[in-house]
Scaffold this motif. Structure first.
Motif, short mmCIF file in Angstrom:
data_model
loop_
_atom_site.label_atom_id
_atom_site.label_comp_id
_atom_site.label_asym_id
_atom_site.label_seq_id
_atom_site.Cartn_x
_atom_site.Cartn_y
_atom_site.Cartn_z
N TYR A 19 60.04 64.80 22.54
CA TYR A 19 58.60 64.89 22.72
C TYR A 19 57.93 65.32 21.41
CZ TYR A 19 54.05 66.30 24.35
OH TYR A 19 52.70 66.41 24.50
N ALA A 20 58.49 66.36 20.80
CA ALA A 20 57.90 66.89 19.56
C ALA A 20 57.91 65.82 18.47
CB ALA A 20 58.68 68.13 19.10
N VAL A 21 59.04 65.10 18.34
CA VAL A 21 59.16 64.10 17.27
C VAL A 21 58.19 62.94 17.51
CG1 VAL A 21 60.68 62.39 16.22
CG2 VAL A 21 61.54 64.68 16.68
N THR A 22 58.10 62.44 18.76
CA THR A 22 57.21 61.31 19.03
C THR A 22 55.75 61.71 18.78
OG1 THR A 22 58.26 61.60 21.18
CG2 THR A 22 57.80 59.38 20.53
N ARG A 23 55.38 62.89 19.26
CA ARG A 23 54.01 63.36 19.06
C ARG A 23 53.70 63.53 17.57
NH1 ARG A 23 50.51 61.79 21.96
NH2 ARG A 23 50.62 62.25 24.15
N ALA A 24 54.70 64.10 16.84
CA ALA A 24 54.50 64.33 15.41
C ALA A 24 54.34 63.00 14.68
CB ALA A 24 55.68 65.12 14.83
N LEU A 25 55.19 62.01 15.08
CA LEU A 25 55.09 60.67 14.48
C LEU A 25 53.69 60.11 14.67
CD1 LEU A 25 58.20 58.49 15.35
CD2 LEU A 25 57.19 58.90 13.13
N GLU A 26 53.17 60.29 15.88
CA GLU A 26 51.87 59.72 16.19
C GLU A 26 50.77 60.40 15.37
OE1 GLU A 26 49.20 58.52 20.04
OE2 GLU A 26 50.55 60.22 20.13
N LEU A 27 50.87 61.73 15.23
CA LEU A 27 49.88 62.46 14.44
C LEU A 27 49.98 62.09 12.97
CD1 LEU A 27 50.12 66.03 16.01
CD2 LEU A 27 48.25 64.40 16.24
N HIS A 28 51.23 61.84 12.52
CA HIS A 28 51.49 61.64 11.10
C HIS A 28 51.14 60.24 10.64
CE1 HIS A 28 53.69 61.54 7.33
NE2 HIS A 28 54.31 60.46 7.77
N SER A 29 51.44 59.25 11.49
CA SER A 29 51.35 57.86 11.03
C SER A 29 50.20 57.11 11.71
CB SER A 29 52.68 57.16 11.33
OG SER A 29 52.52 55.77 11.22
N PHE A 33 50.74 56.05 20.76
CA PHE A 33 51.37 56.05 22.08
C PHE A 33 50.44 56.68 23.10
CE2 PHE A 33 54.94 57.16 19.09
CZ PHE A 33 55.41 55.88 18.97
N PRO A 34 50.22 55.99 24.22
CA PRO A 34 49.50 56.66 25.31
C PRO A 34 50.41 57.74 25.91
CG PRO A 34 49.73 54.28 25.69
CD PRO A 34 50.61 54.63 24.56
N GLU A 35 49.77 58.67 26.58
CA GLU A 35 50.48 59.81 27.20
C GLU A 35 51.71 59.35 28.00
OE1 GLU A 35 48.93 62.75 26.65
OE2 GLU A 35 50.41 63.98 27.67
N THR A 88 64.77 44.50 25.65
CA THR A 88 64.04 45.54 24.93
C THR A 88 62.99 44.91 24.02
OG1 THR A 88 66.09 46.78 24.91
CG2 THR A 88 64.29 47.64 23.58
N LEU A 89 63.38 43.85 23.33
CA LEU A 89 62.43 43.16 22.46
C LEU A 89 61.26 42.61 23.27
CD1 LEU A 89 64.81 41.25 20.03
CD2 LEU A 89 63.36 43.20 19.52
N ILE A 90 61.58 42.01 24.42
CA ILE A 90 60.52 41.50 25.30
C ILE A 90 59.58 42.64 25.67
CG2 ILE A 90 60.04 40.56 27.60
CD1 ILE A 90 62.61 38.93 27.36
N LEU A 91 60.17 43.79 26.03
CA LEU A 91 59.36 44.95 26.40
C LEU A 91 58.48 45.43 25.25
CD1 LEU A 91 61.67 47.22 28.59
CD2 LEU A 91 59.60 46.02 29.27
N VAL A 92 59.07 45.45 24.03
CA VAL A 92 58.30 45.89 22.86
C VAL A 92 57.07 45.01 22.68
CG1 VAL A 92 58.30 46.07 20.34
CG2 VAL A 92 60.22 46.95 21.64
N VAL A 93 57.28 43.69 22.78
CA VAL A 93 56.16 42.76 22.62
C VAL A 93 55.15 42.94 23.75
CG1 VAL A 93 55.49 40.35 22.35
CG2 VAL A 93 57.67 41.13 21.44
N ASP A 94 55.66 43.04 24.99
CA ASP A 94 54.78 43.26 26.14
C ASP A 94 53.94 44.52 25.95
OD1 ASP A 94 55.65 41.01 27.38
OD2 ASP A 94 56.75 42.00 29.00
N LEU A 95 54.62 45.61 25.61
CA LEU A 95 53.94 46.90 25.46
C LEU A 95 52.88 46.84 24.37
CD1 LEU A 95 56.81 49.55 25.62
CD2 LEU A 95 54.94 49.29 27.23
N GLN A 96 53.29 46.28 23.24
CA GLN A 96 52.41 46.25 22.08
C GLN A 96 51.19 45.37 22.33
OE1 GLN A 96 53.64 47.73 19.13
NE2 GLN A 96 52.19 47.05 17.60
N ALA A 97 51.44 44.27 23.05
CA ALA A 97 50.35 43.31 23.24
C ALA A 97 49.45 43.67 24.42
CB ALA A 97 50.93 41.91 23.44
#
Lengths: 210, 191
Positions: free
Chosen positions: A112-122, A127-129, B94-103
């Motif tokens: 959780y910490a890493v994903t949140r930090a990534l989002e704040l940083h980059s 990412f939605p909640e 997983t790739l399909i999901l990545v594209v789905d999620l992103q799009a």
């Protein structure tokens, strides 16, 4: 996570004391292993002890707000694992699951910490909640696989070079239950984080309104 | 490979690959319901989901991604390398999901995170798949899992496939994703 302090009313000093005590026991186990020449005990005492030092290092060197509760959480996870290695895993069938729930929860917290930090940083990452909660779960399961592979590689190494595996896999049932318990730990943390992030501030805001 | 602008041909190829997945699934069902049939149907549904959800025939996934899923389905059905094919399938889903999620959601991934996402998700699916088969073995009298060694080598294989494809797709994958996103935006729909 101020859950222990704010909700349960346990003073931070007690939390720190408990963590210290666990560290002492770990050092004791490593020392006993060294004296009696049991290399397995040295490894299973020293490595967890080093892990318990991580929160302190993060706070001191990187200025991350690691409070007493977080330190206790990490320390308890590795401490219970080491007690398991020393004998509790064999004594109680459910003990393995308990430690895996706890270590799963620690990994979920890191995820959780890493994903949140990534989002704040980059700027490229957003990412939605809900995605973060799902990804925490994925992260924990993947880490569980990595962990089993590590256990398996010590077993393969023991087979090739002779000697005893320090981390043993007891069977397919064990693998499946380990993954399940890790997942349970991840779900618990996801629920907790959700609670703390959404309902707790909302309740606090209501208090302030009154 | 992924930089092609989307033409009508690509849309048709993508749909043909989805159809192929359905055919493999039906063929599996005719021989008695088995896991590979479920795989084929699931990837077909996930690949067709954007088109179904938006009711837009042209909202197909990039054909290399669907193609990888089709390749995996054929590999599972017709080659002795079915275990490897299974993890190729996992990576393709997983790739399909990545594209789905992103799009179609607010999720945005950098190429590096996509790579990590593909690798970790493949590993996680390996874990879930192991648990499901164990539950089936333990409670429904099947015998999918041979023992610790085959299960562990399979997980090692899954991790290897996930990491290799994750890294290999890091540069190419992002274009696939961007393309999927642009496609959706082209039609003026809100992500």
């Amino acid at each position: 996570m101020s859950l222990l302090t704010d909700r349960l009313g346990i003073p931070p000093a007690y939390q720190r004391g408990t963590a210290r005590l666990m560290q002492l026991v770990l050092a004791g186990i490593a020392g006993y292993g060294l004296v009696t020449g049991q290399f397995g005990l040295v490894v299973n005492g020293t490595l967890p002890l080093l892990i318990t030092l991580v929160p302190g290092v993060l706070r001191r060197d990187y200025g991350l707000p690691m409070n007493a509760g977080l330190t206790l959480w990490v320390t308890a996870a590795v401490f219970l694992h080491t007690l398991g290695m020393v004998g509790l895993y064999d004594a109680f069938g459910w003990y393995d699951q308990l430690t895996h729930v706890l270590s799963g929860s620690v990994i979920a917290g890191c995820g959780y910490a890493v994903t949140r930090a990534l989002e704040l940083h980059s700027d490229d990452v957003e990412f939605p909640e809900e995605f973060v909660y799902v990804y925490m779960f994925i992260f924990v399961l993947a880490f569980g696989v990595l962990w089993e592979i590590m256990e398996f590689s010590t077993e393969v190494a023991a087979r090739v070079f002779g000697g005893q595996a320090y981390l043993a896999i007891h069977g397919v049932r064990d693998i499946a239950l380990d993954f399940t318990s890790n997942g349970v730990g991840a779900v618990l943390v996801a629920l907790l984080v959700r609670e703390v992030r959404t309902r707790f501030p909302a309740a606090l805001a209501r208090e302030m309104d009154e | 490979m992924f930089g092609l602008s989307r033409s009508e041909t690509e849309v048709v190829v993508s749909w043909l690959l989805v159809a192929l997945l359905v055919v493999v699934g039906v063929a599996g069902l005719l021989r008695g319901a088995d896991a590979t049939a479920v795989f084929a149907f699931l990837s077909a549904v996930l690949a067709a989901a954007p088109a179904i959800l938006t009711r837009e025939r042209r909202a197909t996934l990039p054909w290399p991604v669907v193609g990888l899923a089709a390749l995996a389905a054929l590999g599972q059905r017709f080659t002795p390398y079915d275990v490897v094919a299974t993890y190729v399938w996992v990576v393709s889903v997983t790739l399909i999901l990545v594209v789905d999620l992103q799009a179609f959601t607010d999720v945005e991934m950098s190429s590096r995170f996509s790579a990590a996402f593909v690798a970790t998700t493949t590993m996680a699916v390996g874990a879930v798949w192991t648990v499901l088969r164990w539950v089936s073995d333990a409670f429904f009298g099947t015998s999918y899992l041979g023992g610790v060694d085959p299960v562990m080598w399979e997980l090692v294989g899954a991790t290897a496939v996930g990491v290799v494809v994750g890294i290999a797709f890091e540069s190419g994958l992002h274009e696939v994703i961007d393309e999927g996103v642009e496609r959706r935006l082209d039609r003026g729909e809100r992500r």
